[in-house]
Design a protein around this motif. Structure first.
Motif, PDB file in Angstrom:
ATOM      1  N   GLU A 160       1.217  -1.107   0.214  1.00 14.32           N
ATOM      2  CA  GLU A 160      -0.215   0.251   0.215  1.00 14.32           C
ATOM      3  C   GLU A 160       1.057   1.040   0.092  1.00 14.32           C
ATOM      4  O   GLU A 160       1.928   0.995   0.518  1.00 14.32           O
ATOM      5  CB  GLU A 160      -0.806  -0.191   1.460  1.00 14.32           C
ATOM      6  CG  GLU A 160      -2.035   1.439   1.362  1.00 14.32           C
ATOM      7  CD  GLU A 160      -2.470   1.820   0.671  1.00 14.32           C
ATOM      8  OE1 GLU A 160      -2.816   1.215   0.015  1.00 14.32           O
ATOM      9  OE2 GLU A 160      -1.983   2.855   0.485  1.00 14.32           O
ATOM     10  N   SER A 169     -12.159   3.257   0.612  1.00 10.91           N
ATOM     11  CA  SER A 169     -12.133   2.556   1.993  1.00 10.91           C
ATOM     12  C   SER A 169     -12.615   2.932   3.675  1.00 10.91           C
ATOM     13  O   SER A 169     -13.318   2.254   3.849  1.00 10.91           O
ATOM     14  CB  SER A 169     -12.087   1.490   1.629  1.00 10.91           C
ATOM     15  OG  SER A 169     -11.548   0.500   1.172  1.00 10.91           O
ATOM     16  N   ASN A 171     -16.536   5.364   3.999  1.00 14.51           N
ATOM     17  CA  ASN A 171     -17.740   5.722   3.430  1.00 14.51           C
ATOM     18  C   ASN A 171     -19.045   4.955   3.937  1.00 14.51           C
ATOM     19  O   ASN A 171     -18.904   5.068   5.398  1.00 14.51           O
ATOM     20  CB  ASN A 171     -17.710   3.990   1.715  1.00 14.51           C
ATOM     21  CG  ASN A 171     -17.240   2.570   2.821  1.00 14.51           C
ATOM     22  OD1 ASN A 171     -18.034   2.493   3.773  1.00 14.51           O
ATOM     23  ND2 ASN A 171     -16.361   2.292   2.495  1.00 14.51           N
ATOM     24  N   ALA A 217     -22.667   0.395   4.013  1.00 13.38           N
ATOM     25  CA  ALA A 217     -23.243  -0.555   3.414  1.00 13.38           C
ATOM     26  C   ALA A 217     -23.170  -1.631   2.889  1.00 13.38           C
ATOM     27  O   ALA A 217     -22.294  -1.888   2.702  1.00 13.38           O
ATOM     28  CB  ALA A 217     -24.864   0.551   3.032  1.00 13.38           C
ATOM     29  N   ALA A 273       3.595   1.036  -5.861  1.00 18.61           N
ATOM     30  CA  ALA A 273       3.588   0.021  -7.530  1.00 18.61           C
ATOM     31  C   ALA A 273       3.989   1.244  -8.526  1.00 18.61           C
ATOM     32  O   ALA A 273       2.334   2.046  -8.543  1.00 18.61           O
ATOM     33  CB  ALA A 273       2.570  -1.062  -7.813  1.00 18.61           C
ATOM     34  N   GLY A 299     -17.112   0.471  -7.797  1.00 18.18           N
ATOM     35  CA  GLY A 299     -18.389   1.947  -7.698  1.00 18.18           C
ATOM     36  C   GLY A 299     -18.506   2.401  -6.096  1.00 18.18           C
ATOM     37  O   GLY A 299     -18.007   2.242  -5.557  1.00 18.18           O
ATOM     38  N   HIS A 300     -19.832   2.422  -6.532  1.00 22.63           N
ATOM     39  CA  HIS A 300     -20.393   2.212  -4.989  1.00 22.63           C
ATOM     40  C   HIS A 300     -20.628   1.674  -4.130  1.00 22.63           C
ATOM     41  O   HIS A 300     -21.299   1.340  -3.324  1.00 22.63           O
ATOM     42  CB  HIS A 300     -21.801   3.010  -5.587  1.00 22.63           C
ATOM     43  CG  HIS A 300     -22.171   4.374  -5.856  1.00 22.63           C
ATOM     44  ND1 HIS A 300     -22.188   5.622  -6.007  1.00 22.63           N
ATOM     45  CD2 HIS A 300     -21.848   4.712  -7.358  1.00 22.63           C
ATOM     46  CE1 HIS A 300     -22.704   6.710  -6.457  1.00 22.63           C
ATOM     47  NE2 HIS A 300     -21.928   6.255  -7.837  1.00 22.63           N
ATOM     48  N   GLY A 346     -18.173  -1.139  -3.327  1.00 22.61           N
ATOM     49  CA  GLY A 346     -16.888  -1.801  -3.623  1.00 22.61           C
ATOM     50  C   GLY A 346     -17.042  -2.340  -1.584  1.00 22.61           C
ATOM     51  O   GLY A 346     -15.930  -3.686  -1.912  1.00 22.61           O
ATOM     52  N   THR A 378     -19.854  -3.566  -0.320  1.00 20.86           N
ATOM     53  CA  THR A 378     -20.352  -4.550  -0.299  1.00 20.86           C
ATOM     54  C   THR A 378     -19.980  -5.797  -1.679  1.00 20.86           C
ATOM     55  O   THR A 378     -19.816  -7.179  -0.970  1.00 20.86           O
ATOM     56  CB  THR A 378     -21.681  -4.632  -1.207  1.00 20.86           C
ATOM     57  OG1 THR A 378     -22.141  -3.127  -0.185  1.00 20.86           O
ATOM     58  CG2 THR A 378     -22.791  -5.097  -1.231  1.00 20.86           C
TER      59      THR A 378
HETATM   60  C1  LIG Z   1     -18.871   8.459  -0.393  1.00 19.16           C
HETATM   61  C2  LIG Z   1     -19.167   7.572  -0.573  1.00 19.16           C
HETATM   62  C3  LIG Z   1     -19.802   6.385  -0.133  1.00 19.16           C
HETATM   63  C4  LIG Z   1     -19.967   5.206   0.040  1.00 19.16           C
HETATM   64  N1  LIG Z   1     -20.872   3.882   0.308  1.00 19.16           N
HETATM   65  C5  LIG Z   1     -21.129   2.806   0.614  1.00 19.16           C
HETATM   66  C6  LIG Z   1     -21.434   2.061   0.866  1.00 19.16           C
HETATM   67  O1  LIG Z   1     -22.749   2.063   1.833  1.00 19.16           O
HETATM   68  N2  LIG Z   1     -21.356   0.379   0.791  1.00 19.16           N
HETATM   69  C7  LIG Z   1     -20.221   0.325  -0.295  1.00 19.16           C
HETATM   70  O2  LIG Z   1     -19.902  -1.080  -0.632  1.00 19.16           O
HETATM   71  N3  LIG Z   1     -19.954   1.195  -1.175  1.00 19.16           N
HETATM   72  C8  LIG Z   1     -19.345   2.842  -0.965  1.00 19.16           C
HETATM   73  N4  LIG Z   1     -18.668   3.319  -1.138  1.00 19.16           N
HETATM   74  C9  LIG Z   1     -18.080   2.722  -2.355  1.00 19.16           C
HETATM   75  C10 LIG Z   1     -16.990   1.710  -1.953  1.00 19.16           C
HETATM   76  O3  LIG Z   1     -16.306   3.025  -1.366  1.00 19.16           O
HETATM   77  C11 LIG Z   1     -15.449   1.755  -2.732  1.00 19.16           C
HETATM   78  O4  LIG Z   1     -16.217   1.317  -4.029  1.00 19.16           O
HETATM   79  C12 LIG Z   1     -14.489   0.700  -1.815  1.00 19.16           C
HETATM   80  O5  LIG Z   1     -13.531   1.529  -1.668  1.00 19.16           O
HETATM   81  C13 LIG Z   1     -12.945   0.523  -3.148  1.00 19.16           C
HETATM   82  O6  LIG Z   1     -12.401  -0.256  -2.668  1.00 19.16           O
HETATM   83  P1  LIG Z   1     -10.854  -0.089  -3.433  1.00 19.16           P
HETATM   84  O7  LIG Z   1     -10.032  -1.469  -2.185  1.00 19.16           O
HETATM   85  O8  LIG Z   1     -11.081  -1.332  -5.014  1.00 19.16           O
HETATM   86  O9  LIG Z   1     -10.445   0.680  -3.515  1.00 19.16           O
HETATM   87  P2  LIG Z   1      -9.850   2.135  -2.290  1.00 19.16           P
HETATM   88  O10 LIG Z   1     -10.481   2.196  -1.509  1.00 19.16           O
HETATM   89  O11 LIG Z   1      -9.607   3.689  -3.225  1.00 19.16           O
HETATM   90  O12 LIG Z   1      -8.565   1.273  -2.093  1.00 19.16           O
HETATM   91  C14 LIG Z   1      -6.745   1.278  -3.160  1.00 19.16           C
HETATM   92  C15 LIG Z   1      -5.886   1.288  -2.257  1.00 19.16           C
HETATM   93  O13 LIG Z   1      -4.532   1.421  -3.472  1.00 19.16           O
HETATM   94  C16 LIG Z   1      -3.465   2.070  -2.893  1.00 19.16           C
HETATM   95  N5  LIG Z   1      -3.151   2.259  -4.027  1.00 19.16           N
HETATM   96  C17 LIG Z   1      -3.246   3.083  -5.274  1.00 19.16           C
HETATM   97  N6  LIG Z   1      -2.308   3.490  -5.979  1.00 19.16           N
HETATM   98  C18 LIG Z   1      -1.317   2.362  -5.361  1.00 19.16           C
HETATM   99  C19 LIG Z   1       0.276   2.356  -6.101  1.00 19.16           C
HETATM  100  N7  LIG Z   1       0.402   2.663  -6.694  1.00 19.16           N
HETATM  101  N8  LIG Z   1       0.640   1.908  -4.340  1.00 19.16           N
HETATM  102  C20 LIG Z   1       0.160   0.578  -3.924  1.00 19.16           C
HETATM  103  N9  LIG Z   1      -0.993   1.439  -3.009  1.00 19.16           N
HETATM  104  C21 LIG Z   1      -1.981   2.049  -4.424  1.00 19.16           C
HETATM  105  C22 LIG Z   1      -4.296   3.589  -2.391  1.00 19.16           C
HETATM  106  O14 LIG Z   1      -3.864   4.178  -1.107  1.00 19.16           O
HETATM  107  C23 LIG Z   1      -5.804   2.633  -1.908  1.00 19.16           C
HETATM  108  O15 LIG Z   1      -5.233   2.643  -0.113  1.00 19.16           O
HETATM  109  C24 LIG Z   1     -19.266   4.684  -1.143  1.00 19.16           C
HETATM  110  C25 LIG Z   1     -17.951   5.207  -1.683  1.00 19.16           C
HETATM  111  C26 LIG Z   1     -18.056   6.964  -0.948  1.00 19.16           C
HETATM  112  C27 LIG Z   1     -17.005   8.015  -1.978  1.00 19.16           C
END
Ligand SMILES: Cc1cc2nc3c(=O)[nH]c(=O)nc-3n(C[C@H](O)[C@H](O)[C@H](O)COP(=O)(O)OP(=O)(O)OC[C@H]3O[C@@H](n4cnc5c(N)ncnc54)[C@H](O)[C@@H]3O)c2cc1C
Length: 429
Positions: A49, A58, A61, A64, A240, A395-396, A398, A400
């Motif tokens: 990370e 993450s 959010n 939910a 990365a 998206g919305h 992640g 879940t």
């Molecule tokens: C206001 C809001 C409300 C939401 N509510 C909900 C909800 O209620 N329920 C639901 O299911 N979803 C919800 N979501 C959506 C959900 O939060 C996201 O879809 C989910 O967090 C995405 O997770 P992720 O692990 O794919 O990405 P991220 O949480 O963005 O994690 C990616 C990680 O990769 C790291 N990274 C990036 N590039 C590199 C690199 N080159 N090298 C090393 N590390 C790197 C970043 O620092 C980050 O920590 C909400 C989103 C928002 C903005």
């Protein structure tokens, strides 16, 4: 060590062992869920990370587990609402003018994905992934020792005008065709029985009993990380930069120019994932839908369950003993500074619907949803190199969908089973 120090993770040691069986890039909910599942299936896993644990969406959010959200955002209904929303500068949807040219290709693909035949297929795929997530979350929570973080209680969707509610009921019937249970409610008294303290002008609601929330999404990420470490997984801070296929594995170039050789790589870097995929010549139309919220301290409101205001694009959630008010979508890319006036606007609206809400002492936050134009994530091996697995663009949904994504990634790593083609990376390449 305080929580925030712990979240910073130790840097990846120089020299030493620079080869790994399975490498996960990204310490958000998707990367953490994948790392823990893969490791519990016997893989040796290193997760890197580049910032801190759960640095992105993450962290903050709305918490939910929205298993009822089977309808994709890319749909005729959203296209109909969008112009009205865009007219309100602090409304549920905004597109920063300077960013509009960069967004056009994504918007065009979104529009194409909103055609009825495509919507039927993506609804089917989204429903399947959500059903698998509902089945997988209990085992993942058990693995993380986090079962007590789950909150039952369902969700109350609230409508402040009858026409909006009637129009929404058609969508609820569509969800019911995919097994979603819901109850339509009319009148302020039956609504108050599920949530006292609402503005009595709200006369229409839909209750979804099987919707769940987590105590705090950041706490959940920490629990997954701790369980992963306790079972022998490795977590390190490293950035990365690019991937290079070699005969012995995938060579990852890190931000400090050092190299890491992995037999298998899972790319779970949320809205930053397309940058790494581009190093293999694979270009994804990944955008970010920025969202905002304010977390109010304990005592802000006696909230019984999550409340959604679909006509206004925000939700109100019991989180970490307090209340989180937020949502909205802003297209402005990954680099623009947050505009917290959006969080203020949602708080002011929430106060209108929950007159007793205490809005002082809140903490504001902005997060970047990783979004693909057809509202489905990319989950599957890269066509360019089958040792690279993509898991991004949720998206919305992640939080879940993280449990199903982790199960699909683990099945691929252990048995070469391929995820459903609806999520295949090749649909964009
Ligand atoms: C206001 C809001 C409300 C939401 N509510 C909900 C909800 O209620 N329920 C639901 O299911 N979803 C919800 N979501 C959506 C959900 O939060 C996201 O879809 C989910 O967090 C995405 O997770 P992720 O692990 O794919 O990405 P991220 O949480 O963005 O994690 C990616 C990680 O990769 C790291 N990274 C990036 N590039 C590199 C690199 N080159 N090298 C090393 N590390 C790197 C970043 O620092 C980050 O920590 C909400 C989103 C928002 C903005």
């Amino acid at each position: 060590m305080s929580d925030s120090q712990w979240e910073l993770l130790p840097p990846l040691p120089h020299g030493g062992k620079r080869a790994v069986q399975t490498l996960v890039i990204g310490g958000g909910i998707v990367g953490l869920a994948c790392a823990l599942r893969l490791q519990s299936a016997g893989q040796q896993v290193l997760l890197i990370e580049h910032e801190r644990l759960a640095a992105g969406a993450s962290r903050g959010n709305a918490g939910a587990l929205a298993f009822a959200d089977v309808l994709p955002l890319a749909s005729p209904g959203i296209l109909r609402q969008a112009p009205r929303w865009l007219l309100d500068p602090l409304g549920p949807l905004s597109l920063r003018p300077a960013y509009t040219p960069a967004m056009l290709p994504w918007l065009w693909k979104f529009w194409r994905a909103s055609r009825p035949a495509r919507v039927a297929a993506s609804t089917q795929a989204q429903a399947m992934l959500l059903a698998q997530s509902a089945a997988e979350w209990p085992a993942l929570l058990r693995l993380a020792g986090a079962e007590s973080q789950l909150r039952d209680g369902g969700n109350l969707h609230l409508y402040d005008n009858a026409a909006q509610w009637r129009a929404a009921l058609a969508g609820w019937e569509q969800r019911a065709a995919h097994g979603v249970a819901f109850q339509a409610i009319e009148g302020s008294h039956p609504i108050a029985a599920l949530q006292p303290g609402l503005n009595p002008a709200i006369q229409h609601a839909v209750f979804t009993p099987h919707w769940q929330t987590v105590e705090d999404p950041l706490l959940l990420c920490r629990s997954l990380a701790q369980a992963f470490l306790a079972r022998g997984g490795r977590l390190a801070r490293a950035s990365a930069r690019s991937l290079l296929p070699e005969a012995r594995g995938l060579l990852l170039q890190l931000g400090d120019d050092s190299l890491l050789l992995a037999q298998r790589v899972l790319l779970c870097a949320g809205p930053w994932s397309h940058r790494l995929a581009a190093s293999l010549g694979e270009r994804f139309p990944l955008e970010t839908e920025r969202g905002y919220n304010t977390t109010l301290p304990p005592g802000a409101f006696a909230l019984r369950r999550q409340l959604s205001f679909p006509g206004h694009g925000f939700v109100v959630t019991p989180i970490a003993g307090g209340v989180r008010v937020g949502g909205a979508v802003e297209f402005a890319g990954l680099r623009a500074a947050p505009n917290y006036a959006r969080a203020d606007a949602m708080l002011a609206k929430a106060r209108r619907f929950l007159p007793g809400l205490r809005t002082d002492g809140g903490t504001q936050w902005m997060g970047c949803r990783p979004s693909l134009p057809d509202s489905l994530p990319v989950i599957g091996p890269s066509p360019a190199d089958g040792r690279l697995f993509y898991a991004f663009g949720h998206g919305h949904l992640g939080l879940t969908q993280a449990a199903a994504t982790a199960a699909l990634a683990t099945a691929w790593a252990t048995t070469q089973a391929l995820p459903p083609t609806a999520f295949a990376p090749s649909r964009f390449l």
